[in-house]
Design a protein around this motif. Structure first.
Motif, PDB file in Angstrom:
ATOM      1  N   UNK A 483       0.826  -1.199   0.000  1.00  0.00           N
ATOM      2  CA  UNK A 483       0.000   0.000   0.000  1.00  0.00           C
ATOM      3  C   UNK A 483       0.867   1.259   0.000  1.00  0.00           C
ATOM      4  N   UNK A 484       0.519   2.212  -0.849  1.00  0.00           N
ATOM      5  CA  UNK A 484       1.242   3.479  -0.872  1.00  0.00           C
ATOM      6  C   UNK A 484       0.981   4.251   0.422  1.00  0.00           C
ATOM      7  N   UNK A 485       2.029   4.890   0.931  1.00  0.00           N
ATOM      8  CA  UNK A 485       1.900   5.656   2.175  1.00  0.00           C
ATOM      9  C   UNK A 485       2.911   6.780   2.201  1.00  0.00           C
ATOM     10  N   UNK A 486       2.622   7.797   2.997  1.00  0.00           N
ATOM     11  CA  UNK A 486       3.640   8.782   3.347  1.00  0.00           C
ATOM     12  C   UNK A 486       3.714   8.911   4.854  1.00  0.00           C
ATOM     13  N   UNK A 487       4.898   9.279   5.341  1.00  0.00           N
ATOM     14  CA  UNK A 487       5.151   9.410   6.770  1.00  0.00           C
ATOM     15  C   UNK A 487       5.780  10.775   7.038  1.00  0.00           C
ATOM     16  N   UNK A 488       5.231  11.481   8.018  1.00  0.00           N
ATOM     17  CA  UNK A 488       5.829  12.724   8.506  1.00  0.00           C
ATOM     18  C   UNK A 488       6.364  12.468   9.907  1.00  0.00           C
ATOM     19  N   UNK A 489       7.658  12.673  10.095  1.00  0.00           N
ATOM     20  CA  UNK A 489       8.275  12.485  11.401  1.00  0.00           C
ATOM     21  C   UNK A 489       8.717  13.839  11.959  1.00  0.00           C
ATOM     22  N   UNK A 490       8.806  13.955  13.278  1.00  0.00           N
ATOM     23  CA  UNK A 490       9.336  15.195  13.847  1.00  0.00           C
ATOM     24  C   UNK A 490      10.710  15.517  13.267  1.00  0.00           C
ATOM     25  N   UNK A 491      10.985  16.789  13.075  1.00  0.00           N
ATOM     26  CA  UNK A 491      12.273  17.190  12.486  1.00  0.00           C
ATOM     27  C   UNK A 491      13.455  16.756  13.343  1.00  0.00           C
ATOM     28  N   UNK A 492      13.238  16.616  14.655  1.00  0.00           N
ATOM     29  CA  UNK A 492      14.310  16.152  15.549  1.00  0.00           C
ATOM     30  C   UNK A 492      14.135  14.663  15.857  1.00  0.00           C
ATOM     31  N   UNK A 493      13.579  13.932  14.912  1.00  0.00           N
ATOM     32  CA  UNK A 493      13.279  12.505  15.114  1.00  0.00           C
ATOM     33  C   UNK A 493      14.500  11.740  15.634  1.00  0.00           C
ATOM     34  N   UNK A 494      14.284  10.958  16.673  1.00  0.00           N
ATOM     35  CA  UNK A 494      15.322  10.136  17.286  1.00  0.00           C
ATOM     36  C   UNK A 494      14.878   8.678  17.202  1.00  0.00           C
ATOM     37  N   UNK A 495      15.522   7.867  16.373  1.00  0.00           N
ATOM     38  CA  UNK A 495      15.087   6.472  16.185  1.00  0.00           C
ATOM     39  C   UNK A 495      15.169   5.623  17.442  1.00  0.00           C
ATOM     40  N   UNK A 496      15.827   6.125  18.480  1.00  0.00           N
ATOM     41  CA  UNK A 496      15.915   5.348  19.719  1.00  0.00           C
ATOM     42  C   UNK A 496      14.725   5.621  20.644  1.00  0.00           C
ATOM     43  N   UNK A 497      13.915   6.603  20.277  1.00  0.00           N
ATOM     44  CA  UNK A 497      12.745   6.927  21.077  1.00  0.00           C
ATOM     45  C   UNK A 497      11.492   6.295  20.462  1.00  0.00           C
TER      46      UNK A 497
END
Length: 721
Positions: A483-497
């Motif tokens: 399925x097509x999707x888009x994702x918006x993440x916080x600009x300060x995204x931290x993959x450990x959180x």
């Protein structure tokens, strides 16, 4: 040198410690802070290879200006409101075929989504004469081909205005509110067939064809209007719900030479629609599209305007439904037709007898717009998703299906306005990272000739907010469908959180929310939510468009089944990602999207923590006949399909937080839906929130309404997700 050293030190500090990201405020989304510059009301001028535009000359002065397509230079100002005190704003304008006269609409009063009444003035660019067409507001005034007359509708009847004598002649007399409409669509045609004007002039201007709607037996919907008075009033209009009586339609031709009206014989059909009529390039023949109530059998006829004999030209059928198409005739009455018959939407070339000459475009992709044909060079121009379903590009192709050429190269969304000679086109381009810009391109090569307008100032402004970029991805369902999707993440995204996820979708048949184009108001709101620590995701599930007929029509007879399964599956997939807090996943949507978010919270009560539903369909039995039956047939034929996937059926499953929002003046999805859901939840003793907007329609806007609505939704998210 000292300044350079200071600048370098400043940059080092900035890169190490960063600066506060400018926060989006809700009021900025609605007060024009992020408004894009656009080319307003651009119309190609067929005779002079120019285009016209409405432009703001001063604060309270508007102009209609002409521009040369080749040079983009303004050649003339043909109308200025400063010279005519009767017109404060130009709401609409249209030229006659000779491009010497203009019909200008002002003081518009909206009726429904597409229809309106307005005061119309006729301006002659040669004699400078200026006259009001009627002393009252009218609908859909249209020039005859010779520019000598204007047909229009008023109070459900049709009139002809003679330009030379300034006199109007009434050609129908039986029009009556909530009973008979002549030449203008009823509510359901306007909404679902996207058409208002149901009359058309013949090529020589000696005949007018029109559709009559007899609404007498159509059930009536009443809508309270609260206003500011001591007592509320009621608005009553005919609204055929699924399985109920539709208007009885008939086709008529009025002969101006004899002043007589004749009815075309369609007695072989019962319970049918006439979604399109259009005179061909042969003055003797009118094209008529007739489709059955299930909308899976469409017939195209050519009707002789004199004898009224009709000839079947084309018959399009489908196991699910057939989309209504707009015909494009060539000078010899050959025509271009769009069809999904091979599984994707493509262009076909037919001769005037209805014989297929050839399929012009082919492939596992969709044609999304057809711009016309350069008859001299036998070259067609169209928009398609050949580069991927989330993109749009402009192409040319020979009439014989050869020599296909891509005329746009930047990745994103392109649309076009071609010059009448098809030698150049105005290209509009945007993407999720590039604001809309307009440029002039050569039609043969796609080469940029000149930039017309850009939004570089807006791009600079939004850079201060450090907006998140949409990540376009594919999310697999549990059955393995991508399925097509888009994702918006916080600009300060931290993959450990771990972050909460808020999903947005619409999901209706043939729709699309995952597309590579510039931000709209919802995108800015979603970006604001990322600044508050949320990940926002949109997924286009099965049933959405531009991925072929099978993908789109899989939901047939059971709206809300596969679409809901896909949103729940996508949410579970997201919940498995290390950076997502699977206990904090929410969803929202408007209209069909509200139907979906309600169902997701109920059917996926172990997956979604909260949902917001704005103006949702709660029971498909409450929605209109044309839309609902296209995908579901009637409730009498398919009761399980209607009930199994309606939110009110699953109300007892509510666990999470639910906000239901509706406007009382919604003529489209009636507030009855919300009231039925509220009553069901009350009787199930469920805790939920609801908000009703008095006298607001399906769009829920006006004054501070949108600001208050999105403030309410923002707070609901912050408190419950």
């Amino acid at each position: 040198m000292k300044h350079l050293n200071f600048t370098l030190l400043f940059c080092v500090i900035a890169s190490q410690f960063g600066f506060a990201q400018k926060q989006i405020e809700l009021k900025e989304i609605w007060n024009g802070t992020f408004r894009t510059k656009v080319m307003q009301s651009v119309n190609a001028m067929a005779n002079s290879n120019q285009y016209s535009r409405i432009e703001q000359a001063a604060k309270e002065i508007q102009e209609i200006n002409l521009y040369d397509f080749r040079t983009l230079e303004k050649t003339n100002t043909i109308f200025n409101t400063q010279d005519f005190k009767e017109i404060k704003t130009i709401d609409s304008y249209v030229f006659d075929d000779k491009e010497e006269q203009i019909l200008i609409g002002t003081n518009s009063q909206a009726i429904y989504r597409r229809s309106s009444l307005a005061d119309f003035y006729l301006y002659n660019t040669l004699t400078k004469s200026f006259v009001k067409v009627a002393e009252h507001a009218i609908m859909e005034p249209t020039f005859s081909k010779d520019g000598k007359k204007i047909a229009y509708a008023y109070q459900n009847n049709l009139f002809i205005y003679d330009i030379a004598s300034h006199k109007s002649t009434q050609i129908t007399t039986d029009g009556l509110k909530n009973h008979v409409i002549n030449g203008i669509s009823d509510w359901v045609y306007e909404e679902e067939f996207s058409i208002v004007r149901m009359f058309d002039w013949s090529l020589n201007g000696d005949k007018i064809a029109y559709v009559k709607f007899d609404e007498t037996e159509v059930p009536e919907y009443s809508m309270d209007v609260y206003g500011n008075g001591l007592y509320p009033t009621q608005d009553k209009f005919k609204y055929p719900k699924a399985g109920e009586n539709n208007a009885i339609v008939s086709l008529h031709i009025y002969d101006l030479n004899t002043s007589k009206t004749s009815q075309v014989d369609l007695t072989e059909f019962s319970d049918f629609y006439i979604p399109r009529i259009k005179w061909t390039n042969d003055n003797n023949y009118l094209s008529v599209q007739v489709i059955n109530r299930h909308q899976n059998d469409l017939k195209l006829f050519f009707v002789n305007g004199g004898t009224l004999e009709k000839q079947l030209i084309l018959n399009e059928t489908d196991k699910a439904y057939v989309d209504v198409q707009t015909l494009s005739f060539q000078p010899n009455n050959d025509f271009i037709w769009l069809s999904e018959r091979d599984g994707h939407n493509h262009l076909y070339h037919y001769n005037r007898e209805g014989k297929l000459i050839n399929q012009i475009t082919k492939g596992d992709w969709e044609v999304t717009d057809y711009y016309g044909i350069d008859a001299k060079n036998k070259t067609l121009f169209f928009q398609s998703v050949e580069q991927g379903s989330i993109y749009r590009d402009i192409y040319s192709i020979s009439l014989n299906g050869k020599n296909k050429k891509r005329l746009t190269s930047e990745v994103g969304t392109h649309s076009a306005i071609f010059s009448p000679s098809f030698d150049v086109f105005i290209n509009t381009f945007s993407s999720s990272v590039k604001a809309p810009r307009y440029s002039l391109k050569a039609a043969q090569t796609g080469k940029v000739i000149k930039e017309i307008l850009n939004n570089s100032e807006l791009e600079s402004k939004v850079a201060d907010y450090n907006l998140p970029k949409k990540e376009f991805v594919q999310i697999p369902t549990e059955e393995g469908v991508q399925l097509n999707a888009w994702i918006l993440k916080p600009s300060d995204f931290d993959p450990t959180k771990q972050y909460p996820v808020f999903m947005y979708q619409y999901s209706g048949p043939g729709s699309q929310q995952v597309a590579d184009k510039w931000f709209d108001s919802n995108d800015y709101w979603h970006a604001m939510l990322t600044q508050k620590g949320y990940i926002v995701v949109t997924v286009d599930g099965r049933g959405t468009g531009f991925r072929g007929a099978d993908f789109k029509k899989v939901t047939q007879l059971q709206l809300g089944k596969y679409e809901v399964e896909d949103q729940i599956s996508a949410a579970k997939y997201l919940g498995k990602q290390s950076y997502v807090d699977e206990s904090r996943i929410g969803i929202w949507g408007w209209s069909y999207g509200g139907f979906m978010s309600s169902n997701c919270l109920l059917k996926g009560n172990d997956t979604f923590k909260m949902a917001i539903a704005v103006a949702p369909v709660i029971n498909w039995r409450y929605y209109d006949s044309i839309y609902t039956e296209r995908y579901m047939t009637t409730p009498q034929e398919n009761p399980e399909g209607y009930d199994d996937n309606s939110p009110f059926t699953h109300a007892d499953k509510l666990k999470g937080k639910y906000l239901l929002i509706h406007g009382t003046a919604d003529d489209n999805v009636h507030v009855q839906n919300a009231m039925a859901m509220i009553e069901t939840l009350v009787q199930k003793n469920k805790d939920f929130d609801w908000l009703i907007y008095p006298d607001r329609n399906h769009g829920i806007y006006g004054g501070n309404t949108r600001l208050q609505l999105y403030t309410k939704m923002t707070n609901f998210i912050l408190n419950n997700l």
